[in-house]
Motif scaffolding. Structure first.
Motif, PDB file in Angstrom:
ATOM      1  N   GLU A   1       0.830  -1.204   0.000  1.00  0.00           N
ATOM      2  CA  GLU A   1       0.000   0.000   0.000  1.00  0.00           C
ATOM      3  C   GLU A   1       0.865   1.254   0.000  1.00  0.00           C
ATOM      4  OE1 GLU A   1      -3.538   2.050   2.742  1.00  0.00           O
ATOM      5  OE2 GLU A   1      -2.769   0.049   3.207  1.00  0.00           O
ATOM      6  N   GLN A   2       2.000   1.197   0.720  1.00  0.00           N
ATOM      7  CA  GLN A   2       2.875   2.361   0.808  1.00  0.00           C
ATOM      8  C   GLN A   2       3.600   2.635  -0.511  1.00  0.00           C
ATOM      9  OE1 GLN A   2       2.883  -0.247   2.885  1.00  0.00           O
ATOM     10  NE2 GLN A   2       2.064   0.639   4.792  1.00  0.00           N
ATOM     11  N   GLY A   3       3.890   1.579  -1.282  1.00  0.00           N
ATOM     12  CA  GLY A   3       4.673   1.756  -2.489  1.00  0.00           C
ATOM     13  C   GLY A   3       3.877   1.968  -3.760  1.00  0.00           C
ATOM     14  N   ALA A   4       2.570   1.678  -3.728  1.00  0.00           N
ATOM     15  CA  ALA A   4       1.766   1.706  -4.955  1.00  0.00           C
ATOM     16  C   ALA A   4       1.754   3.086  -5.612  1.00  0.00           C
ATOM     17  CB  ALA A   4       0.340   1.250  -4.647  1.00  0.00           C
ATOM     18  N   GLY A   5       1.725   4.142  -4.809  1.00  0.00           N
ATOM     19  CA  GLY A   5       1.697   5.489  -5.376  1.00  0.00           C
ATOM     20  C   GLY A   5       2.932   5.797  -6.197  1.00  0.00           C
ATOM     21  N   LEU A   6       4.094   5.412  -5.698  1.00  0.00           N
ATOM     22  CA  LEU A   6       5.342   5.628  -6.435  1.00  0.00           C
ATOM     23  C   LEU A   6       5.305   4.883  -7.764  1.00  0.00           C
ATOM     24  CD1 LEU A   6       8.317   6.384  -6.882  1.00  0.00           C
ATOM     25  CD2 LEU A   6       8.944   4.422  -5.450  1.00  0.00           C
ATOM     26  N   TYR A   7       4.845   3.634  -7.744  1.00  0.00           N
ATOM     27  CA  TYR A   7       4.864   2.847  -8.965  1.00  0.00           C
ATOM     28  C   TYR A   7       3.887   3.407 -10.001  1.00  0.00           C
ATOM     29  CZ  TYR A   7       7.378  -0.273  -5.851  1.00  0.00           C
ATOM     30  OH  TYR A   7       8.289  -0.783  -4.972  1.00  0.00           O
ATOM     31  N   ARG A   8       2.768   3.953  -9.545  1.00  0.00           N
ATOM     32  CA  ARG A   8       1.859   4.588 -10.495  1.00  0.00           C
ATOM     33  C   ARG A   8       2.529   5.797 -11.154  1.00  0.00           C
ATOM     34  NH1 ARG A   8      -2.272   2.721  -6.867  1.00  0.00           N
ATOM     35  NH2 ARG A   8      -1.984   4.500  -5.474  1.00  0.00           N
ATOM     36  N   GLN A   9       3.290   6.561 -10.383  1.00  0.00           N
ATOM     37  CA  GLN A   9       4.028   7.696 -10.954  1.00  0.00           C
ATOM     38  C   GLN A   9       5.014   7.241 -12.023  1.00  0.00           C
ATOM     39  OE1 GLN A   9       6.015  10.102  -7.998  1.00  0.00           O
ATOM     40  NE2 GLN A   9       4.261  10.029  -6.606  1.00  0.00           N
ATOM     41  N   LEU A  10       5.537   6.032 -11.861  1.00  0.00           N
ATOM     42  CA  LEU A  10       6.547   5.518 -12.788  1.00  0.00           C
ATOM     43  C   LEU A  10       5.937   4.765 -13.973  1.00  0.00           C
ATOM     44  CD1 LEU A  10       9.130   4.270 -10.132  1.00  0.00           C
ATOM     45  CD2 LEU A  10       9.350   6.277 -11.619  1.00  0.00           C
ATOM     46  N   GLY A  11       4.608   4.784 -14.089  1.00  0.00           N
ATOM     47  CA  GLY A  11       3.956   4.203 -15.261  1.00  0.00           C
ATOM     48  C   GLY A  11       3.382   2.816 -15.085  1.00  0.00           C
ATOM     49  N   PHE A  12       3.364   2.303 -13.866  1.00  0.00           N
ATOM     50  CA  PHE A  12       2.774   0.991 -13.613  1.00  0.00           C
ATOM     51  C   PHE A  12       1.265   1.128 -13.435  1.00  0.00           C
ATOM     52  CE2 PHE A  12       7.152   0.287 -12.616  1.00  0.00           C
ATOM     53  CZ  PHE A  12       7.384  -1.063 -12.817  1.00  0.00           C
ATOM     54  N   VAL A  13       0.541   0.101 -13.864  1.00  0.00           N
ATOM     55  CA  VAL A  13      -0.914   0.081 -13.702  1.00  0.00           C
ATOM     56  C   VAL A  13      -1.321  -1.199 -12.978  1.00  0.00           C
ATOM     57  CG1 VAL A  13      -1.343   1.476 -15.750  1.00  0.00           C
ATOM     58  CG2 VAL A  13      -1.259  -1.012 -15.956  1.00  0.00           C
ATOM     59  N   ARG A  14      -2.438  -1.139 -12.288  1.00  0.00           N
ATOM     60  CA  ARG A  14      -2.927  -2.271 -11.507  1.00  0.00           C
ATOM     61  C   ARG A  14      -3.515  -3.332 -12.425  1.00  0.00           C
ATOM     62  NH1 ARG A  14      -7.329  -4.403  -8.536  1.00  0.00           N
ATOM     63  NH2 ARG A  14      -6.846  -4.839  -6.346  1.00  0.00           N
ATOM     64  N   ARG A  15      -3.148  -4.601 -12.192  1.00  0.00           N
ATOM     65  CA  ARG A  15      -3.676  -5.711 -12.977  1.00  0.00           C
ATOM     66  C   ARG A  15      -4.392  -6.747 -12.095  1.00  0.00           C
ATOM     67  NH1 ARG A  15      -1.103  -6.504 -18.009  1.00  0.00           N
ATOM     68  NH2 ARG A  15      -1.134  -4.481 -19.075  1.00  0.00           N
ATOM     69  N   GLY A  16      -4.618  -6.417 -10.837  1.00  0.00           N
ATOM     70  CA  GLY A  16      -5.254  -7.369  -9.939  1.00  0.00           C
ATOM     71  C   GLY A  16      -4.653  -7.277  -8.557  1.00  0.00           C
TER      72      GLY A  16
END
Length: 280
Positions: A101-116
């Protein structure tokens, strides 16, 4: 601060970082991660204060994990810097990770999207579980080294991964169980390996969704009294089914992907559990 490549001798430093957050990794788990993959460390005054690792599984598939920063150095952009340099090594690859939960925001900034989502289920003491009734002609057995090509093919059909080194480790040092039909064809496979507090069941692949619970139950029936963990793609196994064996959900990291330049392909098998959240 100095950014450098991770080395085999950094296992103890990585272990120290994950211990700060209560992650279950043992020193031996870090040694395996460093043997199979590569990554970067951020260093200050001879001490590693951050890590990020990648594991390339052939044909442009890369798993990312153990992105962790010393608590005393949080909030200074170290994790982002490590991710950026790591991602630059694989500009066209499909990158996969499991985000807290803490890291998801950073990864979204870097272009990652949720797949499940990945349901982390565990029990400190597995009860006695009966061996399941299998369809006529089917059996669950330990895989042999001779079956490694079949295991690699099944995984490739489910994910596109090519992980010869991982299966060599599992078959030589741990265990892999296979569900085979009357002709000897492997319908499903399930790794059983030491990780963290006890045994982790993964990776698991199957050509038939209906047979997944039977394979997992057959393996669970051999692990009575031990700590057991499964990191399950939540679309394939229900919490209710797992709870009947005292396996409780303790975390739900996001499955996140940064698309690469891979051609689209049809998958003919399913990935049910991962080896570990880092390795995929």
């Amino acid at each position: 601060m100095l950014r450098r490549k991770l080395q085999a001798s950094d296992a103890a430093a990585g272990f120290r970082l994950t211990q700060q957050y209560g992650w279950p990794h043992r020193l031996e788990d870090w040694q395996l991660l460093l043997t199979l993959g590569q990554g970067y460390a951020m260093q200050h005054d001879e001490q590693v204060i951050g890590t990020a690792m990648a594991w390339c599984w052939g044909d442009g598939h890369v798993s990312i994990g153990v992105v962790v920063v010393d608590k005393a150095w949080q909030g200074r952009g170290i994790g982002k810097q490590l991710m950026q340099v790591l991602m630059a090594d694989y500009p066209d690859a499909e990158l996969r990770l499991h985000a807290t939960e803490q890291g998801a925001g950073l990864y979204r900034q870097l272009g990652f999207v949720r797949r499940g989502a990945l349901g982390q289920h565990q029990t400190p003491c597995l009860p006695t579980i009966p061996y399941p009734r299998l369809p006529l002609g089917y059996q669950v057995a330990l895989a042999t080294l001779n079956q490694q090509p079949q295991l690699e093919l099944l995984e490739h059909c489910a994910t596109g991964f090519q992980r010869q080194s991982l299966y060599r480790y599992l078959l030589q040092s741990q265990r892999v169980f296979v569900l085979v039909d009357a002709t000897g064809e492997i319908i499903g496979s399930l790794g059983c390996h030491r990780f963290g507090h006890g045994m982790s069941l993964g990776p698991c692949y199957s050509r038939d969704n209906a047979l997944i619970p039977l394979l997992i139950q057959a393996v669970l029936s051999q692990l009575e009294g031990g700590f057991v963990r499964l990191d399950v793609d939540e679309q394939y196994l229900s919490d209710e089914w797992l709870r009947q064996w005292t396996l409780q959900r303790v975390d739900t990291p996001e499955i996140m992907v940064r698309a690469g330049s891979l051609p689209s392909r049809s998958l003919s098998a399913y990935q049910i559990t991962v080896m570990t959240p880092a390795l995929g």
